[in-house]
Design a protein around this motif. Structure first.
Motif, PDB file in Angstrom:
ATOM      1  N   ALA A   1      83.221  43.747  48.714  1.00 43.24           N
ATOM      2  CA  ALA A   1      83.059  42.788  47.553  1.00 43.24           C
ATOM      3  C   ALA A   1      81.429  42.776  47.477  1.00 43.24           C
ATOM      4  O   ALA A   1      81.020  42.825  46.293  1.00 43.24           O
ATOM      5  CB  ALA A   1      83.636  41.645  48.112  1.00 43.24           C
ATOM      6  N   GLU A   2      80.685  42.929  48.771  1.00 40.69           N
ATOM      7  CA  GLU A   2      79.325  42.985  48.878  1.00 40.69           C
ATOM      8  C   GLU A   2      78.758  44.024  47.878  1.00 40.69           C
ATOM      9  O   GLU A   2      77.722  43.986  46.988  1.00 40.69           O
ATOM     10  CB  GLU A   2      78.929  43.044  50.097  1.00 40.69           C
ATOM     11  N   GLU A   3      79.214  45.267  48.125  1.00 34.55           N
ATOM     12  CA  GLU A   3      78.838  46.622  47.533  1.00 34.55           C
ATOM     13  C   GLU A   3      79.037  45.886  45.948  1.00 34.55           C
ATOM     14  O   GLU A   3      78.130  46.477  45.039  1.00 34.55           O
ATOM     15  CB  GLU A   3      79.600  47.544  47.672  1.00 34.55           C
ATOM     16  N   LEU A   4      80.200  45.684  45.348  1.00 37.75           N
ATOM     17  CA  LEU A   4      80.541  45.670  44.068  1.00 37.75           C
ATOM     18  C   LEU A   4      79.806  44.552  43.427  1.00 37.75           C
ATOM     19  O   LEU A   4      79.344  44.600  42.251  1.00 37.75           O
ATOM     20  CB  LEU A   4      82.122  45.457  44.069  1.00 37.75           C
ATOM     21  N   PHE A   5      79.669  43.430  44.130  1.00 36.94           N
ATOM     22  CA  PHE A   5      78.739  42.271  43.560  1.00 36.94           C
ATOM     23  C   PHE A   5      77.344  42.781  43.218  1.00 36.94           C
ATOM     24  O   PHE A   5      76.580  41.988  42.217  1.00 36.94           O
ATOM     25  CB  PHE A   5      78.738  40.983  44.497  1.00 36.94           C
ATOM     26  N   ALA A   6      76.786  43.471  44.098  1.00 38.00           N
ATOM     27  CA  ALA A   6      75.517  43.781  44.094  1.00 38.00           C
ATOM     28  C   ALA A   6      75.355  44.795  42.707  1.00 38.00           C
ATOM     29  O   ALA A   6      74.258  44.608  41.985  1.00 38.00           O
ATOM     30  CB  ALA A   6      75.056  44.391  45.196  1.00 38.00           C
ATOM     31  N   THR A   7      76.295  45.658  42.785  1.00 38.32           N
ATOM     32  CA  THR A   7      76.032  46.585  41.582  1.00 38.32           C
ATOM     33  C   THR A   7      76.578  46.114  40.164  1.00 38.32           C
ATOM     34  O   THR A   7      76.149  46.903  39.142  1.00 38.32           O
ATOM     35  CB  THR A   7      76.874  47.961  42.012  1.00 38.32           C
ATOM     36  N   GLN A   8      77.524  45.240  40.224  1.00 36.30           N
ATOM     37  CA  GLN A   8      78.135  44.809  38.942  1.00 36.30           C
ATOM     38  C   GLN A   8      78.032  43.395  38.668  1.00 36.30           C
ATOM     39  O   GLN A   8      78.355  42.868  37.693  1.00 36.30           O
ATOM     40  CB  GLN A   8      79.517  44.961  38.787  1.00 36.30           C
ATOM     41  N   GLY A   9      77.295  42.692  39.617  1.00 36.18           N
ATOM     42  CA  GLY A   9      77.235  41.265  39.430  1.00 36.18           C
ATOM     43  C   GLY A   9      78.611  40.778  39.691  1.00 36.18           C
ATOM     44  O   GLY A   9      79.703  41.483  39.975  1.00 36.18           O
ATOM     45  N   TYR A  10      78.438  39.500  40.288  1.00 40.53           N
ATOM     46  CA  TYR A  10      79.597  38.648  40.596  1.00 40.53           C
ATOM     47  C   TYR A  10      80.788  38.425  39.318  1.00 40.53           C
ATOM     48  O   TYR A  10      82.047  38.801  39.708  1.00 40.53           O
ATOM     49  CB  TYR A  10      79.314  37.005  41.044  1.00 40.53           C
ATOM     50  N   GLU A  11      80.273  37.976  38.431  1.00 41.14           N
ATOM     51  CA  GLU A  11      81.137  38.044  37.295  1.00 41.14           C
ATOM     52  C   GLU A  11      81.671  39.192  36.745  1.00 41.14           C
ATOM     53  O   GLU A  11      82.802  39.373  36.131  1.00 41.14           O
ATOM     54  CB  GLU A  11      80.415  37.242  35.944  1.00 41.14           C
ATOM     55  N   GLY A  12      80.897  40.138  36.629  1.00 43.72           N
ATOM     56  CA  GLY A  12      80.980  41.476  36.327  1.00 43.72           C
ATOM     57  C   GLY A  12      82.072  42.407  37.233  1.00 43.72           C
ATOM     58  O   GLY A  12      82.495  43.264  36.912  1.00 43.72           O
ATOM     59  N   THR A  13      82.145  41.713  38.552  1.00 42.26           N
ATOM     60  CA  THR A  13      83.414  42.377  39.478  1.00 42.26           C
ATOM     61  C   THR A  13      84.675  41.622  39.334  1.00 42.26           C
ATOM     62  O   THR A  13      84.802  40.393  39.208  1.00 42.26           O
ATOM     63  CB  THR A  13      82.964  42.251  40.711  1.00 42.26           C
ATOM     64  N   THR A  14      85.504  42.283  39.351  1.00 43.92           N
ATOM     65  CA  THR A  14      87.139  41.902  39.259  1.00 43.92           C
ATOM     66  C   THR A  14      87.676  41.699  40.501  1.00 43.92           C
ATOM     67  O   THR A  14      87.402  42.766  41.492  1.00 43.92           O
ATOM     68  CB  THR A  14      88.067  42.489  38.017  1.00 43.92           C
ATOM     69  N   VAL A  15      88.586  41.075  40.784  1.00 45.23           N
ATOM     70  CA  VAL A  15      89.249  41.020  42.034  1.00 45.23           C
ATOM     71  C   VAL A  15      90.060  42.485  42.161  1.00 45.23           C
ATOM     72  O   VAL A  15      90.472  42.655  43.326  1.00 45.23           O
ATOM     73  CB  VAL A  15      90.287  39.690  42.209  1.00 45.23           C
ATOM     74  N   ARG A  16      90.534  42.911  41.001  1.00 36.50           N
ATOM     75  CA  ARG A  16      91.137  43.940  41.202  1.00 36.50           C
ATOM     76  C   ARG A  16      90.250  45.202  41.793  1.00 36.50           C
ATOM     77  O   ARG A  16      90.535  46.198  42.487  1.00 36.50           O
ATOM     78  CB  ARG A  16      91.628  44.590  39.807  1.00 36.50           C
ATOM     79  N   ASN A  17      88.947  45.244  41.095  1.00 34.37           N
ATOM     80  CA  ASN A  17      88.237  46.229  41.462  1.00 34.37           C
ATOM     81  C   ASN A  17      87.794  46.085  43.311  1.00 34.37           C
ATOM     82  O   ASN A  17      87.920  47.180  43.959  1.00 34.37           O
ATOM     83  CB  ASN A  17      86.590  45.927  41.219  1.00 34.37           C
ATOM     84  N   ILE A  18      87.718  44.838  43.680  1.00 34.70           N
ATOM     85  CA  ILE A  18      87.568  44.869  45.243  1.00 34.70           C
ATOM     86  C   ILE A  18      88.928  45.126  45.868  1.00 34.70           C
ATOM     87  O   ILE A  18      88.366  45.752  46.943  1.00 34.70           O
ATOM     88  CB  ILE A  18      87.474  43.168  45.274  1.00 34.70           C
ATOM     89  N   ALA A  19      89.939  44.923  45.337  1.00 38.55           N
ATOM     90  CA  ALA A  19      91.173  45.201  46.087  1.00 38.55           C
ATOM     91  C   ALA A  19      91.282  46.638  46.234  1.00 38.55           C
ATOM     92  O   ALA A  19      91.531  47.036  47.251  1.00 38.55           O
ATOM     93  CB  ALA A  19      92.460  44.582  45.388  1.00 38.55           C
ATOM     94  N   ASP A  20      91.030  47.391  45.011  1.00 36.84           N
ATOM     95  CA  ASP A  20      90.991  48.900  45.324  1.00 36.84           C
ATOM     96  C   ASP A  20      89.952  49.384  45.926  1.00 36.84           C
ATOM     97  O   ASP A  20      90.584  50.168  46.870  1.00 36.84           O
ATOM     98  CB  ASP A  20      90.731  49.284  43.640  1.00 36.84           C
TER      99      ASP A  20
END
Lengths: 207, 207
Positions: free
Chosen positions: A12-31
């Motif tokens: 989640a940390e990686e994704l929030f950093a590169t896509q923003g919190y709102e720009g990251t979906t829970v599906r992104n994180i799960a995958d």
DNA sequence: AATTATTTCAAACAAATGTTTAATTTTGCT
DNA sequence: AGCAAAATTAAACATTTGTTTGAAATAATT
């Protein structure tokens, strides 16, 4: 905190950093974490609470490291300041992604839990630095009128924006061909020296 | 650019700054601007192109103001640097919302049009400053080894993070009771002095 | 081995998202 | 006034969103 918790938080940390919190979906994180979609709610309650868990985890570690430096009796006030600068830059280099999230979240200023944690840590940090500076002032190695928050803002501001300006620093200084690890190493050294010089110029008589 | 364009852009700017780009919906923007939902697509094509239009508008204005300072023949290199610092802080104060968006967008680093505009402006800015510094070096008022990007990063970093740290600056310095306009005025003056002092210490022999 | 608790999963949920449509109103021009 | 272009609207569009469900699989406890 189980291994699964940490596994999810790190992705989640990686994704929030590169896509923003709102720009990251829970599906992104799960995958990314290789877990089922429902696991995020199961482990953290919600996407928002996952963000909060990330902040608690990272900021708790930060707090401990800062206190260790300030409470180190063998260091002079000057050495403490230099160590705090080095420690800060090391932390940012180690957890680049998290510091990017921190920056974005502060701009948005929305999540009250996160903002409260941040404010608390900042005030604690400023008070600790304050005690170090007072120590130095008694020993007559630091000036009397020091704006602590302004100095800290310069430190964090310079380091944070360098995170963003890396590529452009490289291009302007014609270091495009330099291998990345070499460049990073050089930049890190320069940055440390730069921030320390600024602090010295503002704190001490001796510079 | 009609009045409607500007009206929409200005409301979008506010919302992007306070909720983030991804956190803002086109319905939010339409409501705030008092126009129909479909008008955003009608005028700008898409939400993303609206963001790009905002950046083009603001950054174009910025570019003109910078060039005016650098090309002003009546200023010494030192005066130019001081003027550029003052101008920068004034711009940030005037367009606080936009600079917050700029910061967030740079962290995310996603929209290629925005990132290209930003990189271009930064390099232009660095080159202009570079020419001013070379001018000063010929006149032997500036040092030989100046890291321009590092200095600019310190300036923008300090100012950007002060945008975020205002409240906390206020709390740490026990200025909670001070009326906001007074506080802002004081902070602005301090910030300008602070950044100029740092620049002087790094550029000149005379400080 | 039996049973209880925990973890994992695919599927479904309602709500919200950016964008488009096609009809209507307003504007500008002759 | 008449007409073409531009602006505005409500409704609909297909996706995507975070979260929940209830059954299945796995682990822990007795």
């Amino acid at each position: 905190m189980t291994k699964k918790h940490i596994q999810i938080i790190e992705k989640a940390e990686e994704l929030f950093a590169t896509q923003g919190y709102e720009g990251t979906t829970v599906r992104n994180i799960a995958d990314a974490a290789g877990v089922n979609l429902a696991m995020i709610s199961y482990y953290f309650g919600s996407k928002e609470k996952l963000l909060e868990a990330l902040f608690m985890e990272r900021m708790n570690a930060t707090k401990h490291r800062i206190e260790a430096v300030v409470n180190n009796q063998s260091l002079t006030p000057f050495q403490k300041i230099e160590t705090l600068i080095d420690e800060y830059i090391t932390r940012v280099e180690e957890k680049e992604a998290f510091y990017k999230i921190m920056l974005s979240e502060q701009v948005i200023n929305k999540n009250t839990v996160v903002m409260k944690l941040l404010k608390e840590l900042k005030l604690t940090y400023a008070r600790l630095i304050s005690s170090v500076i007072e120590e130095g002032q008694k020993q007559k190695v630091f000036r009397k009128d020091v704006d602590i928050v302004l100095m800290l803002t310069t430190m964090t501001g310079t380091v944070m924006l360098m995170l963003i300006n890396k590529d452009y620093y490289r291009e302007f200084n014609n270091q495009k061909k330099l291998p990345n690890p070499v460049f990073e190493e050089q930049l890190s050294a320069r940055l440390r020296e730069h921030v320390k010089t600024i602090f010295k110029a503002h704190l001490g008589y001796e510079s």
